[in-house]
Motif scaffolding. Structure first.
Motif, PDB file in Angstrom:
ATOM      1  N   ASN A  99       0.834  -1.194   0.000  1.00  0.00           N
ATOM      2  CA  ASN A  99       0.000   0.000   0.000  1.00  0.00           C
ATOM      3  C   ASN A  99       0.872   1.249   0.000  1.00  0.00           C
ATOM      4  N   GLY A 100       0.280   2.350  -0.419  1.00  0.00           N
ATOM      5  CA  GLY A 100       0.978   3.621  -0.344  1.00  0.00           C
ATOM      6  C   GLY A 100       1.275   4.214  -1.706  1.00  0.00           C
ATOM      7  N   THR A 101       1.413   5.544  -1.707  1.00  0.00           N
ATOM      8  CA  THR A 101       1.651   6.270  -2.955  1.00  0.00           C
ATOM      9  C   THR A 101       2.946   5.846  -3.623  1.00  0.00           C
ATOM     10  N   PHE A 288      -5.170   0.943   6.390  1.00  0.00           N
ATOM     11  CA  PHE A 288      -4.491  -0.260   5.917  1.00  0.00           C
ATOM     12  C   PHE A 288      -3.385  -0.708   6.864  1.00  0.00           C
ATOM     13  N   GLU A 289      -2.876   0.208   7.685  1.00  0.00           N
ATOM     14  CA  GLU A 289      -1.812  -0.152   8.626  1.00  0.00           C
ATOM     15  C   GLU A 289      -2.326  -1.009   9.789  1.00  0.00           C
ATOM     16  N   GLY A 290      -3.645  -1.101   9.905  1.00  0.00           N
ATOM     17  CA  GLY A 290      -4.220  -1.836  11.023  1.00  0.00           C
ATOM     18  C   GLY A 290      -4.454  -0.978  12.245  1.00  0.00           C
ATOM     19  N   VAL A 291      -4.333   0.349  12.095  1.00  0.00           N
ATOM     20  CA  VAL A 291      -4.482   1.230  13.244  1.00  0.00           C
ATOM     21  C   VAL A 291      -5.955   1.403  13.584  1.00  0.00           C
ATOM     22  N   THR A 292      -6.203   1.789  14.824  1.00  0.00           N
ATOM     23  CA  THR A 292      -7.547   2.140  15.259  1.00  0.00           C
ATOM     24  C   THR A 292      -7.611   3.642  15.507  1.00  0.00           C
TER      25      THR A 292
END
Length: 489
Positions: A99-101, A288-292
Motif C-alpha cells: 500500500n501507499g503512494t 491499511f496499517e491496522g491502526v484504530t
C-alpha cells in the motif's frame, strides 16, 4: 514523524498516535507522537536479513548484526529505478509493501521496492540490550551509514549497477531521506522527504501553536474552550481535595497523587496528547496499517468540546479523554511519572519501552530535542514546560541540559537545518501537521522544491489515494510524480 510521537505500551490514553508514517509500534511516548498499535498483517513479503556493521565510524570494530528488510519486485523492470523506503522509530510495517503512494509511483516507473528497518527498532537489534552504553550506537548518522552500506551491497548482490536509487521517508525517516541524498549523493539519486523536520531544536512550542490553528480551522471557539478546560484542570490540581473527583472524571488507574511538578506535568501532557495526536493525523488514510482511531478527527474533538450539554469546558475535556479510552479499549489511565520512569529505564529488549520509547527519547536527548512544551502563550495547554522534558533526559540517560543543547546544535551544523543544500529532494508538508513548523515549506531552489499541502496532516501524501481526498492532496501526489519522472530521465 519523526513523532510520531505517538498504542499504550508505556502508559495509556493520551499519546496513542506516535511514530513514523510507515512504521507502527506499540509504544506510547514522547517524540513524533505517532506510535500506533497495528494488527498483525498478512503479507506475501517475507522478512529478509542484511549483515550490518555495528559501528561504521570505527574501522577497528568488526562487530556485525542482522538488519531486517523487505522486498517487492512486482513492478521492477530492467533498468528501472530502485525505491528505498526508510524505516524510522518503530517496527517497519510490511503493509507498506502493498500500500501507499510510493507503490503507485513504482508501478508507473518500473521500480524495485525495498524497505529497511532502522537500527534499534522493531526486530533490528544491534546490541544485547538497550543500556545507555549500547544506545551510543543509535544515531541518525549511524542509520544513514546503514542505508549507504545496504545500498552498496544490495546493488552489487542483485546486479543493480547503473540503476538510480530514490529514497522515501515520512517524518523522522523523511529527514533521513533528505540527509541520505545530502550526505551520500553518489549513492542516492533523489529523495522524497515527506513531513521531514529537518531543523532540530530543544524547545518546540510551535507544535502546539499549530495545534491551536488547526483546531481553530474547524471552529474558532474550539481551542478557546480547550484552553479554558486545561486551565480549569490546573486550578483543581492545586487543591488535593479535588483529587478524588479528578480520578473519577478521567478514569485514572489509581487515586491521583501529585507529589512533584513532574507528576502534574506528566498528567497534563497526557491529556493534551489526545488533541495533539488527533490533529497530527487528522483524516489521514491510515486504515491499511491496522491502526484504530482513524474515525476520531478534529471535527469530532471540537464537536465534543462544543457540546454544552456535557457541562462546563472541564467536563467536556474529561469527555474527550473517555472517548479516546473507549476508542482504544483502555480501561484506565496510569499517570504516574514514577511508573513511566521505571518503564523508560528498563534496558531489556523485553521491557515495556523496548517497542521504541526508550530508543526514540534517547535520540531526542542526544540529537534532536523536538520537545513539544507548553511554553508559548499562543496555544491551548499549560503545565508541561521545557524543563519537564529536559529533566527526562537526565532521569533516563544521565544527559544534562547543556549536553542536550550542544547535541542539537551539532545536528543542525552537520545537516544544515532549514538551510539544507543539495539537489533532487522534494519536501512535502501539510498545513494541519504541527511538524511542518520544523520543515521546509517554500522552495529553496528549483531542485529543492517544497510542496505545502493546505488542509492536510502528517505524511498525508504518502498514504493511499481515495475519492474523498482534497484536490490539493491529489495535485501534490501528482506533482511529486512529475518531479520523479523528470529526475529519473
Amino acid at each position: 514523524m519523526a513523532f510520531h510521537g505517538s498504542g499504550s505500551l508505556l502508559r495509556n490514553v493520551a499519546l496513542l498516535v506516535l511514530l513514523s508514517v510507515f512504521v507502527n509500534g506499540d509504544g506510547q511516548f514522547r517524540g513524533f507522537r505517532r506510535f500506533q498499535l497495528y494488527s498483525s498483517q498478512r503479507t506475501v513479503f517475507d522478512e529478509q536479513w542484511f549483515t550490518q556493521r555495528l559501528d561504521h565510524f570505527n574501522g577497528a570494530d568488526s562487530r556485525v548484526w542482522k538488519q531486517r528488510y523487505f522486498v517487492n519486485e512486482a513492478f521492477s523492470k530492467p533498468g528501472g529505478p530502485v525505491f528505498l523506503m526508510i524505516g524510522g522509530e518503530g517496527p517497519v510495517n510490511p503493509a507498506w509493501m502493498q500500500n501507499g503512494t510510493w507503490l503507485t509511483y513504482a508501478q508507473k516507473l518500473g521500480a524495485l521496492c525495498l524497505m529497511l528497518e532502522h537500527r534499534f527498532y522493531g526486530e533490528s537489534h544491534p546490541t544485547p540490550d538497550l543500556s545507555t552504553d549500547s544506545l551510543r550506537f543509535l544515531s541518525s548518522r549511524q542509520a544513514l551509514a546503514d542505508l549507504a552500506h545496504f545500498r552498496s551491497e544490495t546493488a552489487e548482490a542483485r546486479g543493480l549497477a547503473g540503476r538510480k536509487w530514490v529514497a522515501f521517508g515520512g517524518s523522522y525517516p523523511g529527514s533521513l531521506a533528505a540527509w541520505f541524498r545530502l550526505k551520500y549523493p553518489h549513492l542516492v539519486h533523489a529523495s522524497v522527504a515527506t513531513s521531514a523536520p529537518v531543523h532540530a531544536t530543544v524547545n518546540f512550542p510551535e507544535y502546539l501553536e499549530v495545534v491551536w490553528r488547526s483546531l481553530a480551522s474547524e471552529n474558532a471557539e474550539c481551542p478557546v474552550t480547550v484552553t479554558k478546560a486545561s486551565s480549569a484542570l490546573v486550578e483543581r490540581l492545586k487543591d488535593p481535595k479535588t483529587y478524588d473527583n479528578i480520578t473519577a472524571d478521567f478514569n485514572l488507574c489509581s487515586k491521583l497523587q501529585i507529589q512533584t511538578e513532574m507528576d502534574s506535568a506528566y498528567f497534563l501532557e497526557t491529556l493534551a496528547g489526545n488533541f495533539m495526536d488527533v490533529v497530527q493525523y487528522n483524516e489521514d488514510n491510515r486504515g491499511f496499517e491496522g491502526v484504530t482511531g482513524t474515525n476520531i478527527t478534529i471535527k469530532v474533538l471540537c464537536s465534543v468540546m462544543g457540546d454544552t450539554s456535557l457541562g462546563d469546558p472541564y467536563a467536556r475535556y474529561a469527555a474527550v479523554a473517555r472517548l479516546m479510552m473507549d476508542t482504544f479499549s483502555i480501561k484506565c489511565v496510569n499517570i504516574s511519572y514514577n511508573s513511566y520512569l521505571g518503564d523508560m529505564t528498563d534496558t531489556s529488549w523485553n521491557g515495556p519501552a523496548a517497542g521504541g520509547g526508550r530508543q526514540w527519547v534517547y535520540q531526542t536527548c542526544t540529537e534532536f530535542g523536538f520537545y513539544q512544551s507548553s511554553d508559548s502563550p499562543n496555544q491551548p495547554f499549560t503545565g508541561f514546560p521545557l524543563v519537564y522534558h529536559v529533566k527526562q533526559c537526565a532521569d533516563f540517560y544521565n544527559v544534562s541540559a547543556e549536553q542536550l543543547a550542544e547535541a542539537v546544535a551539532q545536528t543542525n551544523e552537520y545537516y544544515g537545518g532549514y538551510d539544507i543544500r543539495s539537489t533532487r529532494i522534494v519536501l512535502p508538508n501539510g498545513s494541519i501537521d504541527p511538524w511542518h513548523a520544523l520543515g521546509v515549506t517554500r522552495d529553496i531552489t528549483p531542485d529543492l522544491p517544497a510542496v505545502f499541502i493546505k488542509g492536510t496532516a502528517h505524511c498525508a501524501n504518502m498514504y493511499p489515494a481515495r475519492s474523498q481526498d482534497l484536490l490539493q492532496l491529489t495535485l501534490a501526489r501528482d506533482h511529486v510524480f512529475l518531479l520523479l519522472q523528470k529526475w529519473l530521465k
